[in-house]
Design an enzyme around this catalytic site. Sequence first.
Site, PDB file in Angstrom:
ATOM      1  N   GLY A  79      -2.128 -15.558  -5.837  1.00  0.00           N
ATOM      2  CA  GLY A  79      -1.801 -14.394  -4.812  1.00  0.00           C
ATOM      3  C   GLY A  79      -3.187 -13.869  -4.325  1.00  0.00           C
ATOM      4  N   GLY A 114      -5.561  -4.152  -2.875  1.00  0.00           N
ATOM      5  CA  GLY A 114      -4.437  -3.897  -3.886  1.00  0.00           C
ATOM      6  C   GLY A 114      -3.955  -2.606  -3.767  1.00  0.00           C
ATOM      7  N   ALA A 119       9.383   5.231   6.911  1.00  0.00           N
ATOM      8  CA  ALA A 119      10.100   4.765   7.931  1.00  0.00           C
ATOM      9  C   ALA A 119       9.822   3.159   7.911  1.00  0.00           C
ATOM     10  CB  ALA A 119       9.432   4.812   9.005  1.00  0.00           C
ATOM     11  N   LYS A 166     -13.247  -4.839   9.682  1.00  0.00           N
ATOM     12  CA  LYS A 166     -14.613  -3.713   8.349  1.00  0.00           C
ATOM     13  C   LYS A 166     -16.010  -3.326   9.347  1.00  0.00           C
ATOM     14  CE  LYS A 166     -11.511  -5.353   5.238  1.00  0.00           C
ATOM     15  NZ  LYS A 166     -11.379  -5.760   4.067  1.00  0.00           N
ATOM     16  N   VAL A 190     -12.286   0.083   5.521  1.00  0.00           N
ATOM     17  CA  VAL A 190     -13.385  -0.536   4.937  1.00  0.00           C
ATOM     18  C   VAL A 190     -13.147  -0.556   3.473  1.00  0.00           C
ATOM     19  CG1 VAL A 190     -15.565  -1.330   4.874  1.00  0.00           C
ATOM     20  CG2 VAL A 190     -14.298  -0.248   7.054  1.00  0.00           C
ATOM     21  N   VAL A 248       1.208  -1.176   0.246  1.00  0.00           N
ATOM     22  CA  VAL A 248      -0.085  -0.028   0.349  1.00  0.00           C
ATOM     23  C   VAL A 248       0.845   1.348   0.298  1.00  0.00           C
ATOM     24  CG1 VAL A 248      -1.915   1.248   1.572  1.00  0.00           C
ATOM     25  CG2 VAL A 248      -1.927  -1.426   1.272  1.00  0.00           C
ATOM     26  N   ARG A 255      16.058  -1.097   0.821  1.00  0.00           N
ATOM     27  CA  ARG A 255      14.323  -1.845  -0.442  1.00  0.00           C
ATOM     28  C   ARG A 255      14.009  -0.012  -0.211  1.00  0.00           C
ATOM     29  NH1 ARG A 255       9.576  -2.721   0.518  1.00  0.00           N
ATOM     30  NH2 ARG A 255       7.959  -3.194  -1.133  1.00  0.00           N
ATOM     31  N   LYS A 291      -7.947  -1.474   9.990  1.00  0.00           N
ATOM     32  CA  LYS A 291      -9.481  -1.741  10.022  1.00  0.00           C
ATOM     33  C   LYS A 291      -9.186  -2.609  11.630  1.00  0.00           C
ATOM     34  CE  LYS A 291      -7.676  -4.052   7.269  1.00  0.00           C
ATOM     35  NZ  LYS A 291      -7.835  -3.395   5.694  1.00  0.00           N
ATOM     36  N   ASP A 309     -11.143  -9.981   9.936  1.00  0.00           N
ATOM     37  CA  ASP A 309     -10.574  -9.174   8.244  1.00  0.00           C
ATOM     38  C   ASP A 309     -12.458  -9.010   8.634  1.00  0.00           C
ATOM     39  OD1 ASP A 309      -9.122  -7.430   6.843  1.00  0.00           O
ATOM     40  OD2 ASP A 309     -11.099  -7.874   4.881  1.00  0.00           O
TER      41      ASP A 309
END
Lengths: 436, 436
Positions: free
Chosen positions: A187, A302, A43, A205, A132, A14, A49, A105, A201
């Site tokens: 994936g 995503g 951070a 939400k 959400v 993200v 990377r 969340k 999960d």
Amino acid sequence: MKAIQVGLLGIGTVGSGVYNVLKRNQHEILRRAGRGIEITMVADLDTARAQSLVGPGVRVVDDARAIIANPDIDIVVELIGGYGIARQLVMEAIEAGKHVVTANKALLAVHGTEIFAAAHRKGVMVAFEAAVAGGIPIIKALREGLTANSIEWIAGIINGTTNFILSEMRDKGLDFDVALKDAQRLGYAEADPTFDIEGVDAAHKATIMSAIAFGIPVQFDKAYVEGITRLAAQDIKYAEQLGYRIKLLGITKRTAKGIELRVHPALVPSKRLIANVEGAMNAVMVQGDAVGTTLYYGKGAGSEPTASAVIADLVDVTRLHTVDAAHRVPHLAFQPDAMSDAPVLPMTEVVTSYYLRLRVADEAGVLAKVTGLLAAAGISVDAMLQREAGEGEKQTDLIILTHSVREGTMNDVIAQMQGLATVLAPITRIRKEELA
Amino acid sequence: MKAIQVGLLGIGTVGSGVYNVLKRNQHEILRRAGRGIEITMVADLDTARAQSLVGPGVRVVDDARAIIANPDIDIVVELIGGYGIARQLVMEAIEAGKHVVTANKALLAVHGTEIFAAAHRKGVMVAFEAAVAGGIPIIKALREGLTANSIEWIAGIINGTTNFILSEMRDKGLDFDVALKDAQRLGYAEADPTFDIEGVDAAHKATIMSAIAFGIPVQFDKAYVEGITRLAAQDIKYAEQLGYRIKLLGITKRTAKGIELRVHPALVPSKRLIANVEGAMNAVMVQGDAVGTTLYYGKGAGSEPTASAVIADLVDVTRLHTVDAAHRVPHLAFQPDAMSDAPVLPMTEVVTSYYLRLRVADEAGVLAKVTGLLAAAGISVDAMLQREAGEGEKQTDLIILTHSVREGTMNDVIAQMQGLATVLAPITRIRKEELA
């Protein structure tokens, strides 16, 4: 005016999406916001990377507290996840007077009360559109778009992994285990998929939506949580024959007795738009007393879809961070001094309808016994399907769709049915939501 | 704090919805907004009816200017409609320093530039969530929820009357005239349905969405507008056989050359969610570069759904009317000094794909001639359907789906086809949108 300075805590999927979209669309975002928005610090434990992702112009540190301590940073974006260090850092950022944007969340569903109270005290914003349904602006719709309404219920497909698995099970007739492996290979599911497939999960939400819909505190510990791991391909097939699809729904509903808050698989009429939401997509239905039914659809996860929500929050914070809190939308949609104490109901008090599958002996009188138990409990049957026993088979499947009944009553009846000698295997029970 | 004072100009269907919802949900709205919102004056020519709707506590006048002149009124809600007197009153309200909430799409699509410039000069808010897609908070989604994105296109079912008629035509195999009469009988179409069925209402809404999506001025005069009056039941049937449904879409799209802005019937793949939006419901698809596809669905008209949007605006204005304009969302989503001068393209420059139905002589060589003309213009054929001529019939229908091509090129080819001796009737051309 100088660009507003943003520090990212964590630059994974993200975070790199946020960086990339902010950079790609910086001109368009500036034209909207009236002020530049710039990531000046990142951070991450993997500094090499991180630096390669953001280039030399951004200061990369391995200590998140260096961002929180930096007086030039206006907004801290927390993308670490979980409720361990993320919680400490968010609380420290708030105490340092930073505005916070988070996609976390789990953190908000479990520790939201503490976090929003601290933010209120310090007069800072905590924005969480990305928490959400990813890129779908559902938090904004609930908190601002539907303010005229007494919201009656919300039902959403708010976990893409499980919706992908259920779509695969239906499309290809796969069993859960096989579909999960496919999802992992492609994936769509993580190596440890527990939080997704067990409904946790989605419950995070749903908990957040219940708070902003009804003005109650976040109460994840009161949510009923049931995942999709016990779903069988044959139930998906039977549901289809009866005109339904099975979806994992996050549901919250206002009733006279209190608030329902639950995540579980549910039969939904095939003709409903939400029943046709396939693959990893998300959709949330909201029923308001004035607006009626509305639905919001899009990618729930995503890199860039989630970044879309994070950046929308950054624009909101950029606009409103210097005004008095009275001019901002309250964190949980309702003014902090106007929250409701409506209780979250235990699952036994939930009223809904049911799909039951019984493996029964193929002999006279079975149906009478089963329906007798339902009738005695005052439960009406909406539809029934009995498969003809195969040649030589001595047992068959009996499918019953019921009308609405209290879950506690249904539990009792299922226990009684299970005690019948002619019921040969554990009864399958899936809730059914008409969403009308 | 004293409630914010609202004056309604016009109390018809929407106005009475606003009054009723504000009253019914006043406690819930206060808990959200932190301040009461009260309708204290109503202007309507039929004062007796107006007074009976709002009761004795509200001052009813027959002169809208009495509301504008009243220093106690903070917000004027314009629900008169049209661009005659409504325009004058909105301009006068702005000049008087009132904030304005309006549901008037025609007014904004045609005179928005003048209105928003005046509002900007006077530092007042003009809010218009109700102007597009009724209760669906699509203006908020576009202006605030998707600010991270470079929006690529929007395609919406934004007129309930025509969607109801198209649903009836498909469901029942009706011709347009019959379906229109049904819609009028059931209250889904007005006695004079011209603005709806000719696509004008949808074009007003598409014009507003194009402005806030792309940061261009409202330019209704540049919109291409084609309604559903010439649609035949047989085209709906053929489309279905090819896997498509026909919907009246409002489309606006960013291209390298400029902005497309158009309303016309279009074939949409049946598997798309939007193709399954039935009856008088509305739905808007928005494609953003970061978020991907999102969709917003709900009631696009009616008393309380539209009131839901008007009241959401009232809450926004209540929150933000005393802050500097820099802290508010710009009227057209982009800062007034950062608008784009991208041109709205003429329809001949639009690139899309097509459904063609040709009534042709059932004889050798027809297909070769028709496809020869397409090939010569560089237009590829995506699918073809030729009905077997009935026994004794000497003509038949030839259906062609094309790949994308410039509309100007397609116009030329259709003219050439029309000149063939074997093409026996005017060619039907319907645009096709994959919405992928």
